[in-house]
Scaffold this active site. Structure first.
Site, PDB file in Angstrom:
ATOM      1  N   ASN A  82       0.803  -1.231   0.000  1.00 26.29           N
ATOM      2  CA  ASN A  82       0.000   0.000   0.000  1.00 26.29           C
ATOM      3  C   ASN A  82       0.830   1.273   0.000  1.00 26.29           C
ATOM      4  O   ASN A  82       0.490   2.254   0.659  1.00 26.29           O
ATOM      5  CB  ASN A  82      -0.958   0.008   1.201  1.00 26.29           C
ATOM      6  CG  ASN A  82      -1.906  -1.167   1.182  1.00 26.29           C
ATOM      7  OD1 ASN A  82      -1.761  -2.099   1.964  1.00 26.29           O
ATOM      8  ND2 ASN A  82      -2.867  -1.143   0.274  1.00 26.29           N
ATOM      9  N   LYS A 178      -0.147 -12.215  -2.376  1.00 23.06           N
ATOM     10  CA  LYS A 178       0.689 -11.353  -3.216  1.00 23.06           C
ATOM     11  C   LYS A 178       2.091 -11.199  -2.624  1.00 23.06           C
ATOM     12  O   LYS A 178       3.098 -11.301  -3.345  1.00 23.06           O
ATOM     13  CB  LYS A 178       0.048  -9.979  -3.370  1.00 23.06           C
ATOM     14  CG  LYS A 178       0.900  -9.030  -4.219  1.00 23.06           C
ATOM     15  CD  LYS A 178       0.596  -7.586  -3.921  1.00 23.06           C
ATOM     16  CE  LYS A 178       1.668  -6.682  -4.496  1.00 23.06           C
ATOM     17  NZ  LYS A 178       1.495  -5.266  -4.079  1.00 23.06           N
ATOM     18  N   HIS A 199      -2.126  -2.565 -10.411  1.00 19.66           N
ATOM     19  CA  HIS A 199      -1.989  -2.261 -11.834  1.00 19.66           C
ATOM     20  C   HIS A 199      -2.280  -3.498 -12.690  1.00 19.66           C
ATOM     21  O   HIS A 199      -2.983  -3.418 -13.706  1.00 19.66           O
ATOM     22  CB  HIS A 199      -0.591  -1.729 -12.125  1.00 19.66           C
ATOM     23  CG  HIS A 199      -0.244  -0.493 -11.367  1.00 19.66           C
ATOM     24  ND1 HIS A 199      -0.855   0.720 -11.591  1.00 19.66           N
ATOM     25  CD2 HIS A 199       0.660  -0.284 -10.367  1.00 19.66           C
ATOM     26  CE1 HIS A 199      -0.350   1.626 -10.769  1.00 19.66           C
ATOM     27  NE2 HIS A 199       0.565   1.044 -10.025  1.00 19.66           N
TER      28      HIS A 199
END
Length: 276
Positions: A82, A178, A199
């Protein structure tokens, strides 16, 4: 915080054999055919078409060994959550400048660590997660009576299958699919891992590669199966670059995008109204 122990088993059951992967991708005569069209579009560009277009735009992207320990890679990746690469890099440098080793980080007041890495954002949460991981590694070394440096306690992951790497790392607080996949791809140099950031998630949805309603974690599985493992690393890098420069969240530059000419189902001239 003590983590509950359980044997390492396969964590991602959706990681297929190469034969199953080939059948799904519809390989024939060495060519990668198009994935079946998503439910809301007539056709989507194939992985090979998109890869070639992105290489033409940004150039080849080859893997570069990081030379980092697994622990260093894990901490760096937690700090990158983040936030931007620039800010997470600054947070990591501040952490390593203030403390001479990981033992000092473990035994420092958590509030002090929080202040040290504040530039990276979510500092309180990240500081606690980092200390939890260090504490667990120290505890494991003490209980097993190993003579090795406890800060090397994650190095064994270099020698186990990626599915086990994923399960082991995601036991830790603050480590999701992730983050674990990033460690696997970049530090362990695994080709069967495909981290999905914001993205990549946006671009994959616009290309019709991810079913409607799938979460980012589900998209990671979708793309691991869709994209050939030999392209995982370069496609990861290229898709992020394209998402930052062209296929942006607001006002995507479809008129400058080579993927629009390949039949991207989300391509539009009205760039302000393109859905994320």
């Amino acid at each position: 915080m003590r983590l509950r122990k359980r044997p390492l088993t396969r964590a991602l059951t959706c990681i297929k054999s190469e034969d199953a992967r080939n059948e799904r991708l519809g390989k024939a005569a060495g060519e990668i055919n198009e994935k079946p069209a998503p439910e809301d579009s007539d056709a989507s560009p194939s992985v090979r078409q998109v890869y070639q277009a992105l290489v033409q735009t940004y150039g080849e992207r080859n893997r570069r060994p990081t030379g980092r320990s697994v622990l260093e890679a894990l901490v760096r990746t937690i700090l990158s959550q983040n936030t931007t690469d620039k800010l997470s890099g600054a947070a990591y440098r501040a952490l390593r400048s203030r403390y001479k080793d990981w033992a000092d980080v473990l035994h420092a007041p958590v509030g002090e660590i929080e202040e040290t890495i504040r530039i990276g954002g979510l500092a309180r949460t990240k500081a606690q997660h980092i200390q939890d991981i260090l504490r667990e590694l120290e505890h494991n070394a003490a209980t097993t009576g190993t003579d090795t440096d406890w800060t090397q306690g994650l190095e064994f992951l270099r020698n186990v299958p990626t599915a086990q790497v994923m399960e082991y790392l995601t036991r830790y607080p603050g480590v999701g699919p992730k983050t674990a996949a990033c460690v696997a791809m970049f530090t362990l140099e695994r080709d069967d891992s495909f981290p999905v950031d914001t993205h990549i998630f946006r671009l994959a949805k616009r290309l019709g590669w991810v079913p409607n309603g799938h979460t980012r974690e589900q998209a990671q599985v979708d793309l691991e199966n869709l994209i050939p493992s030999t392209l995982h690393y370069p496609m990861h890098i290229l898709m992020i670059e394209h998402g930052r420069k062209v296929c942006t969240a607001r006002g995507p530059r479809c008129q400058h995008c080579k993927l629009a000419g390949l039949g991207c189902p989300s391509a539009t001239q009205d760039t302000e109204s393109t859905p994320v």
